[in-house]
Design an enzyme around this catalytic site. Structure first.
Site, PDB file in Angstrom:
ATOM      1  N   ASP A  20     -49.679  45.688 121.593  1.00  0.00           N
ATOM      2  CA  ASP A  20     -50.413  46.934 121.728  1.00  0.00           C
ATOM      3  C   ASP A  20     -50.170  47.743 120.447  1.00  0.00           C
ATOM      4  O   ASP A  20     -49.233  47.459 119.693  1.00  0.00           O
ATOM      5  CB  ASP A  20     -49.900  47.688 122.959  1.00  0.00           C
ATOM      6  CG  ASP A  20     -50.480  49.076 123.077  1.00  0.00           C
ATOM      7  OD1 ASP A  20     -51.712  49.202 123.064  1.00  0.00           O
ATOM      8  OD2 ASP A  20     -49.694  50.038 123.165  1.00  0.00           O
ATOM      9  N   ASP A  22     -50.947  51.832 119.928  1.00  0.00           N
ATOM     10  CA  ASP A  22     -50.468  53.199 120.141  1.00  0.00           C
ATOM     11  C   ASP A  22     -49.261  53.228 121.067  1.00  0.00           C
ATOM     12  O   ASP A  22     -49.308  52.721 122.191  1.00  0.00           O
ATOM     13  CB  ASP A  22     -51.586  54.066 120.719  1.00  0.00           C
ATOM     14  CG  ASP A  22     -52.716  54.273 119.727  1.00  0.00           C
ATOM     15  OD1 ASP A  22     -52.434  54.754 118.616  1.00  0.00           O
ATOM     16  OD2 ASP A  22     -53.872  53.937 120.051  1.00  0.00           O
TER      17      ASP A  22
END
Length: 230
Positions: A20, A22
């Site tokens: 991922d 953020d």
């Protein structure tokens, strides 16, 4: 159940890593909070309640949670505006602690970025954080259903030619961890948001782990004693 602490190192092996962006390798909380606080206030919503559900989801999905009776086409239209604002605002976007070293360690190893951001936003934030963009990436445009749906992670595994069970996901949010679990993958939770959502293991940040290639071609991840195993 929440991850439990352990005093022994946790060692996991995988054939590919799915990252991922953020909250996991890029700290963009300052921008996210600025933009979504303004959006919530403009719609008469409690900003603190909005921030509880925004992380890890595509913007239109967050809007659908917060304004469930609103037509989805309105959410998509407002999300386009939100994406443009977030892409233009990189003030305070920095790497998560240990991210530069982590990205250097996985260079040349099978890995992919799987993010709820679109390609423009992902590029803006990775550039602002001075992190290398993975060659394989799954962005918002790549999927029909965003996190917590597992589609993105399954597409990342397929692009790398690796079985989902042989992948390890790195995530920070409830939606992302749920997506990784639903994809049949193990999940290393990163940061304070992750610990409560039953990741396979948890670290405060990326300084708490080491990544090394193993002799059999797999990837060995060693989490230092402060980490937690589910």
């Amino acid at each position: 159940m929440p991850a439990s602490t352990t005093t022994a190192p946790v060692v996991l092996t995988a054939k590919a890593l799915l990252l991922d962006m953020d909250g996991t390798i890029v700290n963009s909380d300052a921008v996210v909070e600025r933009c979504w606080r303004d959006w919530a206030v403009s719609h008469g919503l409690d900003p603190q309640e909005a921030l509880k559900v925004v992380h890890g989801r595509q913007g239109y999905a967050t809007m659908a949670v917060l304004l469930p009776d609103r037509p989805m086409e309105v959410n998509h239209a407002e999300n386009a505006v939100m994406l443009a604002r977030e892409t233009a605002d990189t003030d305070g976007v920095v790497p998560v602690a240990g991210a530069p070293e982590f990205m250097a360690a996985i260079d040349g190893l099978p890995h992919a970025l799987v993010t709820s951001a679109d390609a423009a936003l992902a590029t803006a934030r990775m550039t602002a954080a001075a992190l290398p963009m993975p060659e394989v990436r799954v962005t918002a445009e790549s999927v029909e259903a965003g996190k917590p749906d597992p589609e993105g992670f399954l597409k990342g595994a397929a692009a790398l030619g690796v079985d989902p069970a042989d992948c390890i996901v790195f995530e920070d949010s409830a939606a992302g961890i749920a997506a990784g679990r639903a994809a049949g993958m193990r999940v290393i939770g990163v940061g304070p948001r992750a610990a409560a959502h039953a990741p396979t293991a948890h670290v405060a940040d990326l300084t708490a782990l080491a990544v090394t290639p193993a002799a059999d071609g797999s990837i060995r991840i060693t989490l230092r004693p402060a980490a937690a195993a589910a």
